[in-house]
Design a protein around this motif. Structure first.
Motif, mmCIF file in Angstrom:
data_model
loop_
_atom_site.group_PDB
_atom_site.id
_atom_site.type_symbol
_atom_site.label_atom_id
_atom_site.label_comp_id
_atom_site.label_asym_id
_atom_site.label_seq_id
_atom_site.Cartn_x
_atom_site.Cartn_y
_atom_site.Cartn_z
ATOM 1 N N ILE A 82 0.842 -1.201 0.000
ATOM 2 C CA ILE A 82 0.000 0.000 0.000
ATOM 3 C C ILE A 82 0.880 1.256 0.000
ATOM 4 C CG2 ILE A 82 -1.847 1.208 1.218
ATOM 5 C CD1 ILE A 82 -2.545 -1.346 2.664
ATOM 6 N N ASP A 83 0.427 2.327 -0.645
ATOM 7 C CA ASP A 83 1.119 3.619 -0.559
ATOM 8 C C ASP A 83 1.172 4.094 0.889
ATOM 9 O OD1 ASP A 83 1.224 3.543 -3.284
ATOM 10 O OD2 ASP A 83 -0.260 5.109 -3.631
ATOM 11 N N ASP A 84 2.146 4.969 1.172
ATOM 12 C CA ASP A 84 2.402 5.350 2.559
ATOM 13 C C ASP A 84 1.232 6.029 3.264
ATOM 14 O OD1 ASP A 84 2.677 7.629 0.998
ATOM 15 O OD2 ASP A 84 4.726 8.080 1.638
ATOM 16 N N ASN A 165 -5.606 12.490 -5.548
ATOM 17 C CA ASN A 165 -4.412 11.820 -6.038
ATOM 18 C C ASN A 165 -3.235 12.234 -5.165
ATOM 19 O OD1 ASN A 165 -1.846 12.041 -7.768
ATOM 20 N ND2 ASN A 165 -3.120 10.786 -9.109
ATOM 21 N N GLY A 166 -2.317 11.314 -4.901
ATOM 22 C CA GLY A 166 -1.198 11.619 -4.009
ATOM 23 C C GLY A 166 -0.337 12.771 -4.476
ATOM 24 N N TYR A 167 -0.090 12.869 -5.789
ATOM 25 C CA TYR A 167 0.759 13.956 -6.288
ATOM 26 C C TYR A 167 0.113 15.318 -6.055
ATOM 27 C CZ TYR A 167 2.805 9.976 -8.808
ATOM 28 O OH TYR A 167 3.366 8.760 -9.143
ATOM 29 N N GLY A 168 -1.190 15.406 -6.284
ATOM 30 C CA GLY A 168 -1.890 16.664 -6.033
ATOM 31 C C GLY A 168 -1.916 17.016 -4.560
ATOM 32 N N LEU A 169 -2.110 16.006 -3.727
ATOM 33 C CA LEU A 169 -2.085 16.228 -2.282
ATOM 34 C C LEU A 169 -0.731 16.779 -1.848
ATOM 35 C CD1 LEU A 169 -3.482 15.801 0.510
ATOM 36 C CD2 LEU A 169 -2.429 13.526 0.543
ATOM 37 N N HIS A 170 0.329 16.223 -2.388
ATOM 38 C CA HIS A 170 1.675 16.705 -2.059
ATOM 39 C C HIS A 170 1.849 18.172 -2.477
ATOM 40 C CE1 HIS A 170 3.430 12.342 -2.170
ATOM 41 N NE2 HIS A 170 2.699 12.581 -1.096
ATOM 42 N N ALA A 171 1.330 18.509 -3.658
ATOM 43 C CA ALA A 171 1.455 19.893 -4.126
ATOM 44 C C ALA A 171 0.765 20.862 -3.180
ATOM 45 C CB ALA A 171 0.869 20.022 -5.538
ATOM 46 N N LEU A 172 -0.397 20.481 -2.680
ATOM 47 C CA LEU A 172 -1.125 21.334 -1.753
ATOM 48 C C LEU A 172 -0.354 21.489 -0.439
ATOM 49 C CD1 LEU A 172 -3.719 22.903 -0.958
ATOM 50 C CD2 LEU A 172 -4.630 20.723 -0.117
ATOM 51 N N ILE A 173 0.158 20.394 0.087
ATOM 52 C CA ILE A 173 0.872 20.444 1.371
ATOM 53 C C ILE A 173 2.147 21.267 1.252
ATOM 54 C CG2 ILE A 173 2.112 19.049 3.072
ATOM 55 C CD1 ILE A 173 0.046 16.821 2.526
ATOM 56 N N LEU A 178 5.425 26.221 2.184
ATOM 57 C CA LEU A 178 6.201 27.354 1.669
ATOM 58 C C LEU A 178 5.569 28.699 2.000
ATOM 59 C CD1 LEU A 178 7.239 26.069 -1.883
ATOM 60 C CD2 LEU A 178 8.535 25.986 0.250
ATOM 61 N N ASN A 179 4.343 28.667 2.509
ATOM 62 C CA ASN A 179 3.643 29.914 2.829
ATOM 63 C C ASN A 179 3.237 29.983 4.302
ATOM 64 O OD1 ASN A 179 3.085 31.495 0.112
ATOM 65 N ND2 ASN A 179 2.841 29.311 -0.349
ATOM 66 N N GLY A 180 4.033 29.334 5.154
ATOM 67 C CA GLY A 180 3.848 29.464 6.588
ATOM 68 C C GLY A 180 2.928 28.444 7.230
ATOM 69 N N GLY A 181 2.450 27.482 6.461
ATOM 70 C CA GLY A 181 1.569 26.467 7.028
ATOM 71 C C GLY A 181 2.183 25.082 6.954
ATOM 72 N N GLY A 182 1.351 24.079 6.772
ATOM 73 C CA GLY A 182 1.829 22.707 6.716
ATOM 74 C C GLY A 182 0.666 21.752 6.897
ATOM 75 N N GLU A 183 0.979 20.527 7.272
ATOM 76 C CA GLU A 183 -0.072 19.528 7.447
ATOM 77 C C GLU A 183 -1.086 19.947 8.512
ATOM 78 O OE1 GLU A 183 3.705 16.915 6.761
ATOM 79 O OE2 GLU A 183 3.222 18.963 7.381
ATOM 80 N N ASP A 184 -0.623 20.690 9.512
ATOM 81 C CA ASP A 184 -1.519 21.115 10.588
ATOM 82 C C ASP A 184 -2.143 22.480 10.337
ATOM 83 O OD1 ASP A 184 0.829 22.516 10.816
ATOM 84 O OD2 ASP A 184 1.007 22.288 12.999
ATOM 85 N N ASN A 185 -1.836 23.085 9.211
ATOM 86 C CA ASN A 185 -2.411 24.390 8.833
ATOM 87 C C ASN A 185 -2.396 24.480 7.313
ATOM 88 O OD1 ASN A 185 -3.310 27.015 8.593
ATOM 89 N ND2 ASN A 185 -1.354 27.940 9.214
ATOM 90 N N ILE A 186 -3.401 23.933 6.672
ATOM 91 C CA ILE A 186 -3.398 23.794 5.220
ATOM 92 C C ILE A 186 -3.900 25.039 4.493
ATOM 93 C CG2 ILE A 186 -5.746 22.897 4.858
ATOM 94 C CD1 ILE A 186 -2.442 21.487 3.361
ATOM 95 N N ASN A 319 9.164 14.404 3.933
ATOM 96 C CA ASN A 319 8.285 13.355 4.428
ATOM 97 C C ASN A 319 6.999 13.970 4.968
ATOM 98 O OD1 ASN A 319 10.010 10.989 4.020
ATOM 99 N ND2 ASN A 319 11.328 11.919 5.582
ATOM 100 N N ILE A 320 5.882 13.403 4.574
ATOM 101 C CA ILE A 320 4.573 13.911 4.973
ATOM 102 C C ILE A 320 4.105 13.199 6.238
ATOM 103 C CG2 ILE A 320 2.158 14.166 4.283
ATOM 104 C CD1 ILE A 320 4.119 15.877 2.657
ATOM 105 N N ASP A 321 3.536 13.968 7.174
ATOM 106 C CA ASP A 321 2.989 13.393 8.403
ATOM 107 C C ASP A 321 1.531 13.013 8.166
ATOM 108 O OD1 ASP A 321 2.132 12.672 10.901
ATOM 109 O OD2 ASP A 321 2.941 14.425 11.938
ATOM 110 N N TYR A 322 1.313 11.757 7.789
ATOM 111 C CA TYR A 322 -0.042 11.321 7.454
ATOM 112 C C TYR A 322 -0.930 11.132 8.683
ATOM 113 C CZ TYR A 322 1.226 10.778 2.579
ATOM 114 O OH TYR A 322 1.622 11.020 1.284
ATOM 115 N N THR A 323 -0.331 11.115 9.864
ATOM 116 C CA THR A 323 -1.182 11.057 11.057
ATOM 117 C C THR A 323 -1.980 12.356 11.197
ATOM 118 O OG1 THR A 323 0.565 11.912 12.514
ATOM 119 C CG2 THR A 323 0.437 9.512 12.223
ATOM 120 N N LEU A 324 -1.458 13.442 10.614
ATOM 121 C CA LEU A 324 -2.194 14.709 10.581
ATOM 122 C C LEU A 324 -3.050 14.822 9.325
ATOM 123 C CD1 LEU A 324 0.623 17.182 11.728
ATOM 124 C CD2 LEU A 324 -1.233 16.259 13.118
ATOM 125 N N VAL A 325 -2.557 14.300 8.222
ATOM 126 C CA VAL A 325 -3.240 14.454 6.939
ATOM 127 C C VAL A 325 -4.500 13.599 6.844
ATOM 128 C CG1 VAL A 325 -3.035 14.070 4.449
ATOM 129 C CG2 VAL A 325 -1.135 15.103 5.711
#
Length: 342
Positions: A82-84, A165-173, A178-186, A319-325
């Motif tokens: 399975i994907d990560d 899709n995983g690639y699009g999800l990565h682009a959003l994260i 890069l703009n002051g947020g992250g997985e916990d502030n999308i 590396n993406i923190d999927y426990t938050l995502v």
């Protein structure tokens, strides 16, 4: 129960002292070219080594996770591939057993998932795929940053998968990071798409086949895509190249876990270790375009191409923190549909 799926097993071909010839391992993994590689190369080699039999259960990551949930308490699957992102859910749900420590001996650190409940089998980098011929004709420099997605010269010339899709999800994260947020502030990621990136996007395309067509037809110059996907397209003669953004490409780990409740746990562990050996890792790299997780794999520069191979690329992956995502992904998808793909 398994007799309904498999009537007979093969005779032993080379039984070791610890692996029984009449045992069957049920492997749930991707279809398509992955299934072909397993059935034509990986599985026959392991069956010859152990004398055991493998039954291949085809499906994407979502399918496999759904099977694990449906069979909870009476699992038929012994190994889940399975994907990560979904694998993190499988671990959280308690479906994955602990991978033996010896399996990780020659692997990169990022091949470990939480509590050693799954092991990476291959690495795909999410970055910027681009039409090198078009860039040359336009006099454009090769992309170097995620911020290039917002460059006005690419208006109508970019395709990005949606966040389902995983690639699009990565682009959003990454846009959020890069703009002051992250997985916990999308929210900064959504704002970046609304205000800077969306105007350049021709289409939010989830299909890899359609994405290939967009490139081949000259409709797009660049996309957010996987290193393996770009390699497959380039292997067909397309003048595509893959850029690792200076901020870091994103690590998409193709992982596998031994399933809790398996009646062949030792065989499941042995198969996992077998998939991470240099020989098998070379097959995954050359035929699937997956970066090896084993440090001892040797590839030619032509075979490496855009793949995430070696510490210079692997150690810099985000590396993406999927426990938050994972808990937030449903709400993000609703926002994406309302705000971006409206």
């Amino acid at each position: 129960m398994r007799s309904l799926i498999l009537g007979t097993s093969l005779l032993a071909l080379g039984l070791s002292s610890t692996l029984a010839a009449d045992k069957t391992v049920y492997l749930a993994a991707y279809g398509g070219s992955t299934e072909t590689l397993f059935k034509e190369v990986i599985i026959p080699k392991w069956e010859a080594k152990t004398g055991a039999k493998v039954v291949y259960v085809s499906g994407n990551s979502t399918d496999t996770l759904a099977k694990l949930r449906a069979q909870k308490g009476a699992q038929e699957i012994d190994i889940a591939f399975i994907d990560d992102g979904p694998m993190t859910q499988a671990i959280q749900f308690g479906f994955c057993d602990t991978v033996k420590e010896e399996t990780y001996a020659d692997l990169y650190d990022n091949a470990r998932m939480k509590d050693n409940k799954a092991v990476g089998i291959g690495i795909v980098a999410t970055g910027l795929a681009y039409n090198a011929r078009m860039f040359k004709e336009k006099g454009w420099e090769a992309p170097t940053s995620w911020n290039d997605l917002a460059d006005p010269k690419f208006k109508g010339k970019i395709a990005i998968p949606p966040i389902t899709n995983g690639y699009g999800l990565h682009a959003l994260i990454v846009s959020a990071q890069l703009n002051g947020g992250g997985e916990d502030n999308i929210e900064p990621g959504f704002k970046a798409f609304e205000d800077k990136i969306d105007r350049n996007v021709l289409v939010y395309e989830p299909s890899s086949g359609k994405m290939s067509e967009l490139f081949q037809n000259g409709e797009i110059a660049m996309s957010v895509w996987g290193s393996g996907r770009l390699k497959s397209l380039a292997d067909q003669g397309f003048p595509g190249e893959f850029a690792y953004p200076k901020e870091g490409a994103v690590n998409l780990l193709i992982a596998a876990c031994p399933v809790v409740g398996s009646d062949v746990p030792e065989l499941a562990q042995d198969f996992l270790k077998f998939m991470t050996t240099p020989e098998m890792q070379s097959y995954f790299a050359i035929q699937k375009g997956w970066g090896p997780v084993n440090r001892n794999v040797t590839l030619t520069s032509e075979q490496i191409g855009a793949l995430p191979v070696g510490p210079d690329r692997v150690d810099k992956l985000i590396n993406i923190d999927y426990t938050l995502v994972n808990p937030a992904r449903g709400e993000w998808t609703k926002q994406w549909t309302r705000r971006i793909e409206r």
